[in-house]
Design a protein around this motif. Sequence first.
Motif, short mmCIF file in Angstrom:
data_model
loop_
_atom_site.label_atom_id
_atom_site.label_comp_id
_atom_site.label_asym_id
_atom_site.label_seq_id
_atom_site.Cartn_x
_atom_site.Cartn_y
_atom_site.Cartn_z
N VAL A 187 0.85 -1.19 0.00
CA VAL A 187 0.00 0.00 0.00
C VAL A 187 0.88 1.24 0.00
CG1 VAL A 187 -1.77 1.29 1.24
CG2 VAL A 187 -1.89 -1.21 1.15
N LYS A 188 0.72 2.07 -1.01
CA LYS A 188 1.59 3.22 -1.20
C LYS A 188 1.08 4.43 -0.43
CE LYS A 188 3.90 0.84 -4.35
NZ LYS A 188 3.25 -0.46 -4.23
N SER A 189 2.01 5.21 0.11
CA SER A 189 1.69 6.47 0.76
C SER A 189 1.41 7.52 -0.30
CB SER A 189 2.87 6.91 1.62
OG SER A 189 3.96 7.30 0.79
N PRO A 190 0.82 8.67 0.07
CA PRO A 190 0.62 9.75 -0.92
C PRO A 190 1.91 10.16 -1.61
CG PRO A 190 -0.70 10.19 1.03
CD PRO A 190 0.15 8.99 1.36
N ALA A 191 3.02 10.20 -0.88
CA ALA A 191 4.30 10.57 -1.50
C ALA A 191 4.73 9.52 -2.51
CB ALA A 191 5.37 10.76 -0.44
N GLU A 192 4.55 8.25 -2.19
CA GLU A 192 4.91 7.18 -3.12
C GLU A 192 4.02 7.23 -4.36
OE1 GLU A 192 6.43 3.32 -0.85
OE2 GLU A 192 4.58 4.07 0.01
N ILE A 193 2.74 7.48 -4.17
CA ILE A 193 1.81 7.57 -5.31
C ILE A 193 2.20 8.70 -6.24
CG2 ILE A 193 -0.58 8.10 -5.94
CD1 ILE A 193 -1.39 6.53 -3.38
N GLU A 194 2.68 9.80 -5.69
CA GLU A 194 3.13 10.91 -6.53
C GLU A 194 4.34 10.48 -7.37
OE1 GLU A 194 3.35 14.34 -8.55
OE2 GLU A 194 1.68 13.61 -7.32
N HIS A 195 5.25 9.71 -6.81
CA HIS A 195 6.38 9.19 -7.59
C HIS A 195 5.86 8.32 -8.73
CE1 HIS A 195 9.22 10.86 -4.88
NE2 HIS A 195 9.15 9.94 -3.94
#
Length: 374
Positions: free
Chosen positions: A138-146
């Motif tokens: 499960v990705k964090s918002p920062a990871e999703i932005e990447h």
Amino acid sequence: MRVERVREGMQRRGLEALLLVSPENLYYLTGLNHQGYFAFTLLVLPLEGEPLVVARAMEGATISAQIPQCRHIAFADYEDPAEVAANAVASAVRQGAKVGVEESSMCFPLNVWEPLRGRLEGLELVDGSGIVEAFRQVKSPAEIEHVRRSARASSLAIEAGLGTVAAGVSEREVAAAVYREMMLAGSEYPGFAPLIRSRDLLLQEHVTWRPRVIQPQDAVFMELSASVARYHAPLTRMAYVGEAPRGTERAADIASAGLEAVREALRPGNVNGEVYAAWQRVIDSGLGHSNYRRHHCGYAIGIGFPPSWVGGASVAGLRAGGTTEIREGMVFHVLSWILDQEPADYVISDTMLVTANGGEILTTTRRDPIVVPS
């Protein structure tokens, strides 16, 4: 925060330390981002205290600059890394401790693992594979932005490749256009080389470009991913030179409907087997039979280092009979491929983010048949 969560998972399993070797897990927990993972690298994560990184002495400057929170336990090239690693582990845990080992990784060579295990006979060694991966899913918002930025670069790169395909152009020229646009769009080196091949090699799924010159009435397959902060976002398309074979429009409709079925099924609370079944029903209906089966219709993606963009040795697929729960914030490379079937071959794939309302497609390249002038 990530280390704390993993330590909580370790504690639930009664582990006093976790031994990790895959680049993706080390990067996720420490931030170590370099190409030195070809040599043995081990993270010793004790339940308490500073993490230890066993790595070549020559990586000292990189480790001290990137991950000062970890202590570098160095070995010279003439030293036995297993002996150095054994001493590091012994310094971090008591005799008799239960220690998890990442056994599933391709980065634990036998000539290190076997002597290391022999030197750790006083410990209870158990398989600790999957502990970190469970948190990475499960990705964090920062990871999703990447991932979003990677999806943009992937889309631009494949469009540059599609725009280069023409009779008289070599596969190598297409690859050069892809790489140039990918890097200019913000990508690092990807975990997996772009797969670019003409139709004669279509079924050889993990081979890539040759010096071969593209011919009239040919077709060129492309599957690729950019990498932003090591996060990937793959997609697949195929360009037809001059005209597409008869039946391609119909095959494209079936494949696109399958992709849409997966997008609709990627909802929190479903399981991966249900997602695959939704895809298979559409494909069976479109083809008019139930004889076509694939090993999966997609797989989880995120952090990746060579030789893979899937994030390690195992593939967490959308496959028949799967029981893994789909959760919001997961990211999948969704493949709706029809190969070696009537009415025609057709391949599309995209990166999808799981949201509360289903899958959000992050890659943006057109999905209808792409015909380029001959």
